[in-house]
Design an enzyme around this catalytic site. Structure first.
Site, PDB file in Angstrom:
ATOM      1  N   ASP A  11      49.150  17.233  15.863  1.00 13.01           N
ATOM      2  CA  ASP A  11      50.407  17.213  15.111  1.00 13.01           C
ATOM      3  C   ASP A  11      51.395  16.341  15.896  1.00 13.01           C
ATOM      4  OD1 ASP A  11      51.286  18.813  17.193  1.00 13.01           O
ATOM      5  OD2 ASP A  11      51.893  20.507  15.938  1.00 13.01           O
ATOM      6  N   HIS A  12      52.650  16.356  15.462  1.00 13.24           N
ATOM      7  CA  HIS A  12      53.668  15.519  16.118  1.00 13.24           C
ATOM      8  C   HIS A  12      53.863  15.897  17.582  1.00 13.24           C
ATOM      9  CE1 HIS A  12      55.441  19.159  14.543  1.00 13.24           C
ATOM     10  NE2 HIS A  12      56.411  19.053  15.432  1.00 13.24           N
ATOM     11  N   CYS A  68      48.126  20.168  19.878  1.00 12.38           N
ATOM     12  CA  CYS A  68      49.464  20.464  19.350  1.00 12.38           C
ATOM     13  C   CYS A  68      50.344  20.761  20.565  1.00 12.38           C
ATOM     14  CB  CYS A  68      49.428  21.601  18.327  1.00 12.38           C
ATOM     15  SG  CYS A  68      48.835  23.194  18.928  1.00 12.38           S
ATOM     16  N   GLY A  69      51.452  21.455  20.372  1.00 12.58           N
ATOM     17  CA  GLY A  69      52.331  21.724  21.511  1.00 12.58           C
ATOM     18  C   GLY A  69      51.638  22.566  22.563  1.00 12.58           C
ATOM     19  N   THR A  70      50.982  23.614  22.120  1.00  8.25           N
ATOM     20  CA  THR A  70      50.321  24.542  23.050  1.00  8.25           C
ATOM     21  C   THR A  70      48.800  24.546  22.945  1.00  8.25           C
ATOM     22  OG1 THR A  70      50.426  26.291  21.391  1.00  8.25           O
ATOM     23  CG2 THR A  70      52.270  26.160  22.961  1.00  8.25           C
ATOM     24  N   GLY A  73      48.068  27.009  18.065  1.00  6.12           N
ATOM     25  CA  GLY A  73      48.059  26.914  16.600  1.00  6.12           C
ATOM     26  C   GLY A  73      46.828  26.187  16.100  1.00  6.12           C
ATOM     27  N   HIS A 101      28.663  28.519  27.876  1.00  8.01           N
ATOM     28  CA  HIS A 101      28.399  29.850  27.316  1.00  8.01           C
ATOM     29  C   HIS A 101      28.733  29.975  25.835  1.00  8.01           C
ATOM     30  CE1 HIS A 101      28.299  32.370  31.290  1.00  8.01           C
ATOM     31  NE2 HIS A 101      27.595  31.257  31.380  1.00  8.01           N
ATOM     32  N   ASN A 102      29.743  29.248  25.375  1.00  8.10           N
ATOM     33  CA  ASN A 102      30.234  29.452  24.003  1.00  8.10           C
ATOM     34  C   ASN A 102      29.870  28.316  23.043  1.00  8.10           C
ATOM     35  OD1 ASN A 102      32.966  30.262  25.962  1.00  8.10           O
ATOM     36  ND2 ASN A 102      31.840  31.870  24.905  1.00  8.10           N
ATOM     37  N   ARG A 112      52.335  20.272  25.660  1.00  4.60           N
ATOM     38  CA  ARG A 112      53.443  20.854  26.419  1.00  4.60           C
ATOM     39  C   ARG A 112      52.938  21.738  27.561  1.00  4.60           C
ATOM     40  NH1 ARG A 112      56.516  22.453  20.774  1.00  4.60           N
ATOM     41  NH2 ARG A 112      57.199  20.336  20.272  1.00  4.60           N
ATOM     42  N   ARG A 135      20.267  33.277  26.891  1.00  2.00           N
ATOM     43  CA  ARG A 135      20.870  34.523  26.427  1.00  2.00           C
ATOM     44  C   ARG A 135      22.162  34.302  25.640  1.00  2.00           C
ATOM     45  NH1 ARG A 135      22.536  33.864  31.719  1.00  2.00           N
ATOM     46  NH2 ARG A 135      24.657  34.526  32.237  1.00  2.00           N
ATOM     47  N   HIS A 136      22.764  33.122  25.815  1.00  2.00           N
ATOM     48  CA  HIS A 136      24.031  32.839  25.134  1.00  2.00           C
ATOM     49  C   HIS A 136      23.833  32.460  23.671  1.00  2.00           C
ATOM     50  CE1 HIS A 136      25.808  33.096  29.042  1.00  2.00           C
ATOM     51  NE2 HIS A 136      24.935  32.201  29.488  1.00  2.00           N
ATOM     52  N   ARG A 139      24.262  35.367  21.231  1.00  2.00           N
ATOM     53  CA  ARG A 139      25.675  35.764  21.091  1.00  2.00           C
ATOM     54  C   ARG A 139      26.451  34.759  20.240  1.00  2.00           C
ATOM     55  NH1 ARG A 139      25.562  36.924  27.518  1.00  2.00           N
ATOM     56  NH2 ARG A 139      24.409  38.886  27.391  1.00  2.00           N
TER      57      ARG A 139
END
Ligand code: RB5
Length: 145
Positions: A11-12, A68-70, A73, A101-102, A112, A135-136, A139
């Site tokens: 985003d912006h 995005c900022g953080t 979102g 793992h994921n 930011r 094993r992952h 899951r």
């Protein structure tokens, strides 16, 4: 890393870091498609997140990056799309583990939150780390059912 097709969006509030990461990835010969936004005009992160998430689950690209900022979102929005495993990351250890793992298929960053050099390190580690499976796998498969 250079054999992967990457889609990136922001985003912006993430556009400056997005442009820096695009330049960085191009320097490394990584193919990167910019899904927007293309100006600093305020826009809505769920729109960009949905577009990138759909491209990932349709197998148009190997991995996605959303800023995005953080990063929060973007990760919430992207994870609404079935098949997406978006991880918001602000350190190199989590970057590595989210792949090992994921099997995260979208990396979310906050302009930011992380500086440019850390964001580049996180991105490089995330793109070059393979899923461990073993094993992952069971899951990760459970996330889809
Ligand atoms: C935009 O101001 C900001 O809310 C957005 O970029 C993001 O940080 C949301 O999670």
């Amino acid at each position: 890393m250079s054999n992967q097709k990457i889609v990136i969006g922001s985003d912006h509030a993430g556009i400056n870091l997005k442009n820096k990461l695009i330049a960085h990835l191009k320097d490394l010969d990584v193919s990167v498609f910019d899904a927007g936004t293309y100006s600093s005009e305020p826009c809505d992160y769920p729109v960009i997140a949905k577009e990138v998430a759909n491209l990932i689950v349709q197998n148009e690209y190997d991995k996605g990056i959303l800023i995005c900022g953080t990063g929060v979102g973007m990760s919430i929005a992207a994870n609404k799309v079935k098949g997406v495993r978006a991880a918001v990351v602000s350190d190199t250890c989590s970057a590595k583990m989210s792949r090992l793992h994921n099997n995260a298929n979208i990396l979310c960053l906050g302009e930011r939150i992380v500086g440019e050099e850390l964001a580049k390190d996180i991105t490089d580690i995330w793109l070059s780390t393979e899923f461990l499976e073993g094993r992952h796998l069971k899951r990760v498969n459970m996330l889809e059912n």
